[in-house]
Scaffold this motif. Structure first.
Motif, PDB file in Angstrom:
ATOM      1  N   MET A   1     -13.537  -2.779  -8.830  1.00  0.00           N
ATOM      2  CA  MET A   1     -13.469  -2.924  -7.558  1.00  0.00           C
ATOM      3  C   MET A   1     -13.809  -2.345  -6.690  1.00  0.00           C
ATOM      4  O   MET A   1     -14.907  -0.732  -6.723  1.00  0.00           O
ATOM      5  CB  MET A   1     -11.994  -1.888  -7.648  1.00  0.00           C
ATOM      6  N   GLY A   2     -14.733  -3.110  -5.438  1.00  0.00           N
ATOM      7  CA  GLY A   2     -15.508  -1.888  -4.955  1.00  0.00           C
ATOM      8  C   GLY A   2     -14.992  -2.484  -3.168  1.00  0.00           C
ATOM      9  O   GLY A   2     -13.853  -3.575  -3.015  1.00  0.00           O
ATOM     10  N   ALA A   3     -15.387  -1.133  -2.294  1.00  0.00           N
ATOM     11  CA  ALA A   3     -15.322  -1.889  -0.978  1.00  0.00           C
ATOM     12  C   ALA A   3     -15.700  -0.750  -0.264  1.00  0.00           C
ATOM     13  O   ALA A   3     -16.507   0.317   0.018  1.00  0.00           O
ATOM     14  CB  ALA A   3     -13.437  -0.706  -1.270  1.00  0.00           C
ATOM     15  N   TRP A   4     -15.189  -1.192   1.162  1.00  0.00           N
ATOM     16  CA  TRP A   4     -16.636  -0.822   2.362  1.00  0.00           C
ATOM     17  C   TRP A   4     -15.478  -0.798   3.673  1.00  0.00           C
ATOM     18  O   TRP A   4     -14.628  -1.993   3.064  1.00  0.00           O
ATOM     19  CB  TRP A   4     -17.611  -1.455   2.432  1.00  0.00           C
ATOM     20  N   ILE A   5     -15.866  -0.497   4.385  1.00  0.00           N
ATOM     21  CA  ILE A   5     -15.330  -0.156   5.396  1.00  0.00           C
ATOM     22  C   ILE A   5     -15.993  -1.854   6.649  1.00  0.00           C
ATOM     23  O   ILE A   5     -17.253  -1.122   7.122  1.00  0.00           O
ATOM     24  CB  ILE A   5     -15.087   0.538   6.361  1.00  0.00           C
ATOM     25  N   GLU A   6     -15.254  -2.405   7.456  1.00  0.00           N
ATOM     26  CA  GLU A   6     -16.142  -4.152   8.219  1.00  0.00           C
ATOM     27  C   GLU A   6     -16.133  -3.123   9.043  1.00  0.00           C
ATOM     28  O   GLU A   6     -16.401  -3.652  10.117  1.00  0.00           O
ATOM     29  CB  GLU A   6     -15.466  -5.115   7.835  1.00  0.00           C
ATOM     30  N   TYR A   7     -14.765  -3.090   9.708  1.00  0.00           N
ATOM     31  CA  TYR A   7     -14.576  -3.051  10.888  1.00  0.00           C
ATOM     32  C   TYR A   7     -13.886  -1.673  11.349  1.00  0.00           C
ATOM     33  O   TYR A   7     -12.604  -2.145  10.300  1.00  0.00           O
ATOM     34  CB  TYR A   7     -14.135  -4.467  11.936  1.00  0.00           C
ATOM     35  N   TRP A   8     -13.489  -0.991  12.224  1.00  0.00           N
ATOM     36  CA  TRP A   8     -12.795   0.095  12.527  1.00  0.00           C
ATOM     37  C   TRP A   8     -12.034   0.000  14.535  1.00  0.00           C
ATOM     38  O   TRP A   8     -13.557  -0.571  14.924  1.00  0.00           O
ATOM     39  CB  TRP A   8     -13.227   1.914  12.524  1.00  0.00           C
ATOM     40  N   ASP A   9     -10.795  -0.569  14.439  1.00  0.00           N
ATOM     41  CA  ASP A   9     -10.639  -0.884  15.515  1.00  0.00           C
ATOM     42  C   ASP A   9     -10.090   0.814  16.011  1.00  0.00           C
ATOM     43  O   ASP A   9      -8.973   0.437  15.496  1.00  0.00           O
ATOM     44  CB  ASP A   9      -9.106  -1.543  15.498  1.00  0.00           C
TER      45      ASP A   9
ATOM     46  N   GLN B   1     -20.216  10.218   3.676  1.00  0.00           N
ATOM     47  CA  GLN B   1     -20.117   9.105   5.271  1.00  0.00           C
ATOM     48  C   GLN B   1     -18.854   8.386   5.483  1.00  0.00           C
ATOM     49  O   GLN B   1     -18.861   7.033   5.939  1.00  0.00           O
ATOM     50  CB  GLN B   1     -20.803   7.805   4.273  1.00  0.00           C
ATOM     51  N   GLY B   2     -18.112   8.532   4.396  1.00  0.00           N
ATOM     52  CA  GLY B   2     -16.517   7.591   5.278  1.00  0.00           C
ATOM     53  C   GLY B   2     -16.016   6.057   4.857  1.00  0.00           C
ATOM     54  O   GLY B   2     -15.413   6.181   5.386  1.00  0.00           O
ATOM     55  N   GLY B   3     -16.952   6.596   3.792  1.00  0.00           N
ATOM     56  CA  GLY B   3     -16.765   5.243   3.216  1.00  0.00           C
ATOM     57  C   GLY B   3     -14.931   4.823   2.417  1.00  0.00           C
ATOM     58  O   GLY B   3     -14.900   6.921   2.218  1.00  0.00           O
ATOM     59  N   PRO B   4     -14.404   4.371   1.889  1.00  0.00           N
ATOM     60  CA  PRO B   4     -12.834   3.872   1.564  1.00  0.00           C
ATOM     61  C   PRO B   4     -13.149   4.076   0.017  1.00  0.00           C
ATOM     62  O   PRO B   4     -13.935   3.452  -0.697  1.00  0.00           O
ATOM     63  CB  PRO B   4     -12.993   3.079   1.533  1.00  0.00           C
ATOM     64  N   VAL B   5     -12.021   5.105  -0.782  1.00  0.00           N
ATOM     65  CA  VAL B   5     -11.940   5.059  -1.719  1.00  0.00           C
ATOM     66  C   VAL B   5     -10.545   5.053  -2.687  1.00  0.00           C
ATOM     67  O   VAL B   5     -10.577   4.043  -3.279  1.00  0.00           O
ATOM     68  CB  VAL B   5     -12.200   6.725  -2.172  1.00  0.00           C
TER      69      VAL B   5
ATOM     70  N   ALA C   1       1.336   2.312   2.857  1.00  0.00           N
ATOM     71  CA  ALA C   1       3.431   1.366   3.339  1.00  0.00           C
ATOM     72  C   ALA C   1       3.750   1.155   4.845  1.00  0.00           C
ATOM     73  O   ALA C   1       2.847   1.391   5.333  1.00  0.00           O
ATOM     74  CB  ALA C   1       3.871   2.979   3.374  1.00  0.00           C
ATOM     75  N   PRO C   2       3.398  -0.372   4.820  1.00  0.00           N
ATOM     76  CA  PRO C   2       3.351  -1.021   6.557  1.00  0.00           C
ATOM     77  C   PRO C   2       4.837  -0.550   6.703  1.00  0.00           C
ATOM     78  O   PRO C   2       4.216  -1.124   8.453  1.00  0.00           O
ATOM     79  CB  PRO C   2       4.220  -2.538   5.424  1.00  0.00           C
ATOM     80  N   THR C   3       6.039  -0.428   6.798  1.00  0.00           N
ATOM     81  CA  THR C   3       6.978   0.028   7.546  1.00  0.00           C
ATOM     82  C   THR C   3       7.182   1.229   8.130  1.00  0.00           C
ATOM     83  O   THR C   3       6.339   2.390   7.482  1.00  0.00           O
ATOM     84  CB  THR C   3       7.945  -0.230   7.049  1.00  0.00           C
ATOM     85  N   ALA C   4       7.520   1.592   8.421  1.00  0.00           N
ATOM     86  CA  ALA C   4       7.937   2.928   9.652  1.00  0.00           C
ATOM     87  C   ALA C   4       8.468   4.169   9.095  1.00  0.00           C
ATOM     88  O   ALA C   4       8.023   5.345   8.948  1.00  0.00           O
ATOM     89  CB  ALA C   4       8.819   2.571  11.209  1.00  0.00           C
ATOM     90  N   ALA C   5       9.184   3.743   7.826  1.00  0.00           N
ATOM     91  CA  ALA C   5      10.113   4.764   7.305  1.00  0.00           C
ATOM     92  C   ALA C   5       9.220   5.645   6.194  1.00  0.00           C
ATOM     93  O   ALA C   5       9.224   6.414   5.617  1.00  0.00           O
ATOM     94  CB  ALA C   5      11.071   4.060   6.299  1.00  0.00           C
ATOM     95  N   GLY C   6       8.062   4.729   5.989  1.00  0.00           N
ATOM     96  CA  GLY C   6       6.842   4.995   4.974  1.00  0.00           C
ATOM     97  C   GLY C   6       5.701   6.091   5.335  1.00  0.00           C
ATOM     98  O   GLY C   6       5.617   5.473   6.096  1.00  0.00           O
ATOM     99  N   PHE C   7       5.282   6.370   3.786  1.00  0.00           N
ATOM    100  CA  PHE C   7       3.280   6.503   4.555  1.00  0.00           C
ATOM    101  C   PHE C   7       2.927   6.381   3.420  1.00  0.00           C
ATOM    102  O   PHE C   7       2.810   6.124   2.770  1.00  0.00           O
ATOM    103  CB  PHE C   7       3.818   8.224   4.969  1.00  0.00           C
ATOM    104  N   SER C   8       1.351   5.777   4.333  1.00  0.00           N
ATOM    105  CA  SER C   8       0.625   5.682   3.562  1.00  0.00           C
ATOM    106  C   SER C   8      -0.302   6.536   3.336  1.00  0.00           C
ATOM    107  O   SER C   8      -0.616   7.595   3.852  1.00  0.00           O
ATOM    108  CB  SER C   8      -0.210   4.435   4.420  1.00  0.00           C
ATOM    109  N   VAL C   9      -1.844   6.771   2.439  1.00  0.00           N
ATOM    110  CA  VAL C   9      -2.901   7.361   1.560  1.00  0.00           C
ATOM    111  C   VAL C   9      -3.692   6.611   1.977  1.00  0.00           C
ATOM    112  O   VAL C   9      -4.315   5.690   1.266  1.00  0.00           O
ATOM    113  CB  VAL C   9      -1.917   7.658   0.610  1.00  0.00           C
ATOM    114  N   PHE C  10      -4.553   7.793   2.716  1.00  0.00           N
ATOM    115  CA  PHE C  10      -6.593   7.183   2.899  1.00  0.00           C
ATOM    116  C   PHE C  10      -7.119   7.982   2.915  1.00  0.00           C
ATOM    117  O   PHE C  10      -6.617   9.120   3.115  1.00  0.00           O
ATOM    118  CB  PHE C  10      -6.460   6.472   4.421  1.00  0.00           C
ATOM    119  N   ILE C  11      -8.289   7.535   1.271  1.00  0.00           N
ATOM    120  CA  ILE C  11      -8.675   8.448   1.188  1.00  0.00           C
ATOM    121  C   ILE C  11     -10.139   7.899   1.610  1.00  0.00           C
ATOM    122  O   ILE C  11     -10.500   6.818   0.854  1.00  0.00           O
ATOM    123  CB  ILE C  11      -9.229   8.524  -0.547  1.00  0.00           C
TER     124      ILE C  11
END
Length: 669
Positions: free
Chosen positions: A561-569, A648-652, A657-667
């Motif tokens: 699995m590889g990932a990169w940030i393509e666009y930041w709004d 560099q701030g790339g995604p790891v 969690a798309p619902t308002a009741a949950g929370f997401s984790v971003f590393i």
């Protein structure tokens, strides 16, 4: 009037009834605080706490407890507990003379014969707001905010600090679309130019304006006649202005200088050129931090340290303004879209692309003939076998009968019509003959009559990287810019697979422009458990890169699995992340684009790492700090991988969690 009286009384021993606390104004290097309640940089306030009796007389021997609170929005760092008592585990701190914070001890500082005390407090952190509280009561009383606030025996002031400047942003008010070559921008005669300076503070966590007053800078203005239309007055190359002005920033940290336009030397068109050179140099330790970015007026100055890393030296910011009287002509353009990402849908997504034409002075240009086209990507390149007409993809191709495809990479294979005609070449257009399944299809030549098959003996092997094909979301159109200088195309994008759609604008004699749109596999508001082809379990809503040192598609191994940030709004707090998985070869890798929304309720980490698909150490932080590290390496024109460099701030890792009741984790890496 109230401010006048406050300032006047501050110079006397007159005080209101009860407890009062005041701060002396600073007067360092010409920096004077307003009513004593503003600071510059890291300052230690000079405080005075007083007590006056009911007749406003001096009261000696009154015990006064003083403490400070560094304002914070962090949960658990509130100034007072729900009980009203002081939060001694927060950011509050007692003065040096106080025995116990928020408690009247016999050993607390007592007023002198004039009814005053001089409490000592610690140095303030720059750019923070501190509340200072002075209070008196009977001995052995604990302060209760529910009881003691707002009464005569309690007094509070707030002192807000500003960062010391270590950077100055230099900008001009010329049209941002004016033709700029190198470090020289074209300006029409008759246009005055205002140069603006803004003091800034930069370190590893902050890049912001600061209200540092009286930062000294010099501005040297030089003017020469590059091309003279009247050599009897000025010969070519004559220097006619060379002045140096001293500038000082005001109370907001700003300063400005206006350059008056030169006069034309002759009435003949295109016969005069005057060049102005502007050099801004500020005090040692203060640099011009303008970055170089095309089309941004603030960024047309020469390169200088962008984050104050060379703050010990003076760095000059230099800019050239070329005044001309040439006839208006189409010289540049810009391409914009109504949106730059969205969930792929066969029902159609309405999109608009707009090209804007400009003349050399940055004004809109009418009458430009522009061709607008679209070039899209498949999720993965298709492969085929020798002499077989069926092409296969490892993921849904999204093609239907009649779709046009342009050949972008033959991968060493020879493709030929079955009737023995001319072999397919790069740039040729092919048509989908049939799509038997969601992962298989056949192609014909552009006429739709002859089937295309791989014909060379090594074609099967060389096609393991896949045949490069591009799609279109609309047929090419020709437009002419109107009086506003714009020409647009609006269409319904019915492509239902994730991918990149690049819009192109072509005008004869003008540089080609492009703009990317990302069709995402998911929506920010709907859960998505689509699995990726990886050894470890990874889905749209929960994934981890295999190796955080990866910095490109070529670093990926099979089933990784590889990932990169393509666009930041940034305005809407949305990340568009590109992911690759399935195969080691770049052309055969499946590539999807995913969109994620975030807010203060989510969990954020920077400097995270991953190895063999498992996350390791990182630094948990708040949203603003996480966005700072995201911003370090993010450029919407460049893929940002975690392995691109330090922090560099790339995604790891993302656990969404798309619902308002949950929370997401971003590393981030």
């Amino acid at each position: 009037m109230a401010t006048f009286l406050t300032e006047a009384l501050a110079h006397t021993n007159a005080r209101p009834k009860g407890v009062t606390i005041q701060s002396a104004a600073w007067d360092a290097v010409g920096e004077t605080a307003d009513v004593g309640y503003a600071a510059q940089g890291e300052q230690t306030p000079t405080l005075s706490a007083s007590y006056r009796d009911d007749s406003f007389g001096w009261a000696a021997g009154t015990l006064i407890d003083v403490w400070s609170y560094k304002n914070s929005t962090t949960v658990g760092q509130e100034q007072y507990l729900t009980t009203g008592l002081c939060n001694t585990t927060g950011t509050s701190a007692a003065s040096t003379e106080a025995v116990t914070m928020c408690y009247i001890d016999a050993g607390d500082q007592a007023t002198n014969s004039l009814g005053n005390t001089a409490p000592s407090v610690a140095q303030q952190v720059a750019s923070k707001t501190y509340d200072y509280v002075a209070w008196t009561a009977a001995a052995a009383t604990s302060y209760d905010d529910d009881v003691h606030t707002g009464v005569a025996d309690t007094s509070t002031i707030a002192i807000s600090g500003a960062y010391d400047a270590n950077d100055v942003q230099v900008t001009s008010d010329i049209d941002p679309q004016a033709l700029t070559v190198g470090n020289s921008s074209t300006v029409p005669f008759g246009t005055d130019i205002t140069i603006s300076l803004q003091a800034e503070y930069n370190n590893t966590l902050v890049d912001a304006n600061t209200a540092h007053e009286l930062v000294p800078c010099t501005l040297r203005h030089q003017r020469s006649v590059t091309l003279s239309g009247n050599t009897a007055v000025y010969a070519h190359g004559t220097a006619i202005v060379d002045t140096t002005s001293n500038l000082y920033t005001d109370a907001t940290g700003a300063a400005s200088f206006t350059i008056t336009s030169p006069s034309e030397l002759s009435t003949t068109v295109a016969n005069d050129t005057v060049t102005d050179t502007v050099t801004v140099t500020c005090a040692a330790g203060v640099n011009d931090g303008a970055a170089t970015q095309t089309g941004v007026d603030a960024a047309d100055w020469t390169v200088a340290p962008a984050t104050g890393t060379n703050a010990g030296a003076q760095v000059a910011a230099v800019k050239y303004f070329t005044f001309k009287d040439t006839t208006d002509a189409h010289s540049s353009g810009a391409l914009a879209q109504s949106s730059y990402y969205g969930t792929a849908s066969s029902s159609g997504v309405t999109r608009t692309a707009t090209y804007t034409a400009y003349d050399q002075y940055g004004d809109p240009w009418a009458g430009a003939a522009v061709t607008l086209t679209s070039t899209g990507s498949l999720v993965a390149n298709p492969t085929a076998t020798l002499n077989g007409e069926v092409f296969s993809t490892v993921a849904t191709h999204g093609l239907v009968v009649g779709d046009d495809l342009v050949v972008t990479d033959l991968s060493g294979c020879t493709l030929a019509p079955t009737d023995g005609g001319t072999a397919v070449a790069l740039g040729d257009t092919l048509t989908v003959l049939y799509a038997t399944t969601s992962t298989t299809f056949a192609l014909t030549d552009a006429g739709g009559a002859t089937v295309i098959t791989p014909s060379n003996s090594g074609c099967a092997d060389s096609l393991t990287d896949g045949l490069g094909l591009s799609t279109t979301s609309f047929a090419a159109v020709s437009r002419t810019t109107g009086s506003a200088g714009t020409a647009s195309v609006t269409w319904s994008d019915t492509e239902d697979t994730s991918g990149v759609d690049t819009i192109w604008a072509n005008v004869s004699g003008i540089a080609e422009h492009s703009s990317e749109y990302y069709r995402t596999l998911n929506s920010t508001s709907v859960a998505n458990t689509t699995a990726f082809t990886t050894t470890a379990t990874n889905t749209v809503d929960d994934w981890t890169v295999f190796d955080s040192t990866d910095a490109a598609l070529g670093d990926q191994g099979a089933s990784e699995m590889g990932a990169w940030i393509e666009y930041w709004d940034n305005d809407n707090n949305v990340l568009v992340v590109g992911v690759a998985h399935g195969e080691a070869l770049e052309g055969s890798q499946q590539k999807h684009y995913l969109e994620y929304a975030y807010d203060d309720n989510d969990q954020f980490t920077y400097a995270g790492t991953a190895s063999a698909g498992s996350t390791a150490a990182g630094t948990a932080t708040k949203l603003s700090t996480w966005e700072y590290y995201l911003n370090i390496g993010q450029n919407n024109a460049v893929d940002n991988w975690a392995g691109s460099g330090a922090t560099q701030g790339g995604p790891v890792h993302v656990d969404y969690a798309p619902t308002a009741a949950g929370f997401s984790v971003f590393i981030l890496g």
